[in-house]
Design an enzyme around this catalytic site. Structure first.
Site, short mmCIF file in Angstrom:
data_model
loop_
_atom_site.label_atom_id
_atom_site.label_comp_id
_atom_site.label_asym_id
_atom_site.label_seq_id
_atom_site.Cartn_x
_atom_site.Cartn_y
_atom_site.Cartn_z
N LYS A 113 0.97 -1.17 -0.19
CA LYS A 113 -0.06 0.00 0.03
C LYS A 113 0.77 1.34 -0.04
O LYS A 113 0.25 2.36 -0.04
CB LYS A 113 -0.98 -0.01 1.25
CG LYS A 113 -1.79 -0.87 1.08
CD LYS A 113 -3.35 -0.54 1.87
CE LYS A 113 -4.31 -1.49 1.73
NZ LYS A 113 -4.93 -2.18 0.66
N ASN A 114 2.13 1.12 0.10
CA ASN A 114 2.76 2.31 0.08
C ASN A 114 2.84 3.18 -1.24
O ASN A 114 2.62 2.56 -2.22
CB ASN A 114 4.33 1.84 0.47
CG ASN A 114 5.28 3.17 0.23
OD1 ASN A 114 6.06 3.40 -0.81
ND2 ASN A 114 5.75 3.92 1.40
#
Lengths: 344, 334
Positions: A113-114
């Site tokens: 999700k970065n």
């Protein structure tokens, strides 16, 4: 050049114990008296940050600084400052960009999700193969080039992991747009839509692929393209009539780029579908079919005032039905639509 | 009994939750979010102001801390000694204005920082982008923040407003929504930033009001909660992102306030704080935007929130920033 093996050995030993770091005094996070946000760290992270602050303070450009940024990012990839510093280090050290891209892949696996990693990737790719050079060869040559092929594979993996990853799709748009990979994009979109007809990101990408960087306000869709899109949408509505995306896509597309085809072409097709025994029940129950009719009638009565009264009557009945039966949660919206019919 | 029945907002518990945030120093999440500490404080403070408990945190301490986050370039970092970024510059300015301490910083320096992030020499289609920081990422959020931050200091005329408005127009999609950049999928949070930016610029004429309002109304699901884009899960924070945009568009009445309240209230943790949805762990971000969302639908006992600045209306008025309302198209009256 980074030596992978030694990095692993370093992890076990604190930086303070390492000969390589003896010349640096770590800068502790300021937590003054009565500080409102005293922060607790794990010892390891605290130490890493102390050394990072020290090298950033003097603007050090070195392999050890680069390795340090990797360790910090691997602990806390949301820390945006570290990425900025790392980008600069990679540039000034003239690090191997392909290796750097591989490292970003590792980060992506650990932290799917970065979002910082995408922007980092963007700057690396443009350095690896300047768009102006890439555009000198054909699209076929571009997609088979290792640089872009790797990016497309990376994107495949990210979108596979999360098919609606906002940042992945955004990066894909940047890549396709910058390197003019338009021909393959529609095929990719088709694959994604067929994998999940409810994937709104994929439908948005379809519009993007069709528009191909043209200014929306000046694009008029060719009749055959519009008809083909209508057919495509109808086929996918059949798979799941109660699905926002294809409805929204086709009405939005036609409204913008071929408005009269809303009633000359789309209207008969969806009415046909609604009359088809196999789909009748589903079509009647979905608010999106009725909502599309409202949009179509609105355009039609604007273009054909002689039909206005009849279309308003029909639309009014549709609004009532939506508000009271088909889409009660949005009744306030449908009641408004009804009151605004006369003013269209 | 109010129109919201027995839906109870646990005010005291939320105040305690916010006060205790800086005491959870042994939590992993605490130091992992160091880089956005300033935003965390902003979220907590707005929630307290809307709950009408503004004194629950120490103002002087916060002011000193936030001032300490300002860097030589005029921008603010997410924490002391962190590099400047527009996001944290916005949070800092919002905090200081709520605490009536905006005059303690040099508006010219902040203006200079924001202007340095505007990309006037890289225009395409007459669009001017704004980057978040020196790294160069651009996004419609940053376009909004640039306009909003400068409005605090009355220096927004120094921006290329027309170019920025064209960039935002370019981010408008076929469904009436807005994405993070031209071509990007419509997303409720981006819709808020684009609509709010256009409100500050006095250019709400750009919006397809009916289509967008319909898209926003459709974010409300059967459970009463809202999602950010079609086919995604409901999340408390969209009570704000969707509600604020609808409010600016003068279409707040298009959603069911009762059902929204039910949803947000059910996402509360009985020990304080609000989560993204019922049953999940509470955090300050969702506490802030859940309460702001409730304020928008006039949940009793809450101070009114300004839908553009996400601060109490009273503060926005004090600063003279409420004038965006005068620029809303006259035909839009409810």
């Amino acid at each position: 050049m980074r030596i992978e093996g030694s990095e692993q050995v370093e992890e076990a030993v604190s930086l303070a114990q390492q000969a390589e770091w003896q010349d640096i005094t770590p800068i502790e996070q300021e937590e003054g008296e009565g500080s409102m946000c005293p922060i607790a760290y794990t010892d390891e992270y605290r130490e890493l940050m102390g050394y990072l602050r020290a090298v950033m303070a003097v603007g050090e450009v070195s392999e050890r600084a680069l390795a340090l940024t990797a360790r910090v990012i691997e602990e806390n990839p949301g820390h945006y400052t570290v990425w900025v510093y790392r980008k600069r280090l990679v540039e000034e050290l003239e690090s191997d960009i392909a290796e750097e891209l591989d490292w970003v892949c590792d980060i992506s696996c650990k932290f799917p999700k970065n979002y910082q990693l995408w922007h980092h990737r963007e700057s690396l790719v443009t350095r690896l193969w300047a768009p102006s050079n890439a555009l000198l060869v054909s699209e076929d040559q571009r997609i088979t080039n290792p640089v872009l092929r790797r990016e497309l594979q990376f994107l495949d993996a990210a979108i596979d992991e999360d098919s609606k990853n906002f940042h992945a799709w955004s990066y894909r748009q940047w890549l396709v747009s910058t390197y003019a990979l338009w021909t393959q994009e529609l095929a990719f979109v088709d694959t994604m839509i067929n994998q999940d007809v409810r994937n709104n990101s994929a439908w948005n990408q379809r519009y993007f692929a069709i528009l191909a960087n043209r200014n929306p306000s000046v694009v008029r869709l060719e009749a055959d393209v519009a008809k083909s899109e209508i057919e495509y949408v109808v086929e996918h509505i059949k798979l799941a009539p109660n699905n926002d995306s294809p409805w929204s896509y086709v009405t939005g597309l036609l409204l913008r780029h071929a408005p009269s085809m809303l009633y000359t072409d789309l209207l008969p097709r969806i009415k046909q579908l609604a009359a088809d025994n196999a789909y009748q029940a589903a079509m009647t129950l979905t608010p999106f079919y009725w909502s599309a009719l409202l949009d179509i009638y609105e355009q039609q009565s604007a273009d054909h005032p002689d039909l206005k009264k009849q279309l308003i009557d029909e639309s009014s009945a549709i609004c009532d039905q939506l508000a009271s039966e088909t889409d009660i949660i949005h009744c306030r919206y449908w009641n408004f639509r009804k009151t605004s019919l006369d003013t269209c | 009994m109010t129109m919201f029945g027995t839906n109870q907002l646990l005010v005291d518990k939320h105040v305690e939750f916010i006060q205790n945030l800086d005491k959870k120093q042994d939590g992993l999440e605490y130091w992992m979010t160091e880089h956005l500490r300033v935003s965390g404080i902003y979220w907590g403070l707005v929630a307290l102001f809307l709950l009408d408990r503004p004194q629950a945190l120490d103002h002087e301490q916060i002011i000193a801390y936030v001032r300490g986050c300002q860097n030589a370039d005029g921008g603010f970092g997410g924490h002391t000694n962190h590099d400047s970024h527009l996001l944290y510059t916005m949070s800092s300015v919002q905090i200081l204005s709520m605490l009536n301490a905006l005059d303690q910083i040099d508006g010219k320096k902040v203006t200079k920082y924001v202007l340095s992030l505007q990309q006037t020499n890289k225009q395409t289609n007459g669009q001017t982008t704004v980057c978040g920081d020196v790294w160069g990422e651009h996004d419609t959020r940053f376009a909004f923040i640039a306009m909003a931050v400068l409005s605090f200091f009355n220096t927004q005329d120094q921006l290329d407003t027309n170019g920025i408005v064209e960039y935002i127009r370019g981010a408008m999609n076929y469904d009436g929504g807005f994405g993070s950049k031209p071509g990007g999928e419509s997303h409720a949070a981006q819709v808020y930033t684009c609509v709010a930016a256009l409100a500050v610029a006095g250019r709400l004429d750009v919006v397809d009001r009916d289509r967008l309002s319909g898209w926003l109304a459709e974010r409300q699901l059967l459970c009463g909660g809202m999602n950010g884009r079609p086919q995604k899960l409901e999340d408390v924070c969209y009570a704000w992102w969707v509600g604020s945009a609808l409010d600016i568009l003068r279409r707040r009445h298009w959603i069911s306030a009762e059902k929204l309240v039910e949803f947000v209230v059910s996402a509360q943790d009985e020990n304080g704080g609000i989560a993204d949805r019922p049953g999940d762990v509470a955090d300050v971000y969702h506490t802030c935007f859940g309460i702001a969302g409730l304020s928008l639908v006039r949940y009793p006992g809450l101070n009114e929130v300004d839908p553009v600045y996400c601060m109490p209306r009273s503060v926005v008025k004090r600063l003279g920033l409420h004038k965006w309302q005068d620029k809303v198209p006259k035909s839009w009256s409810q």
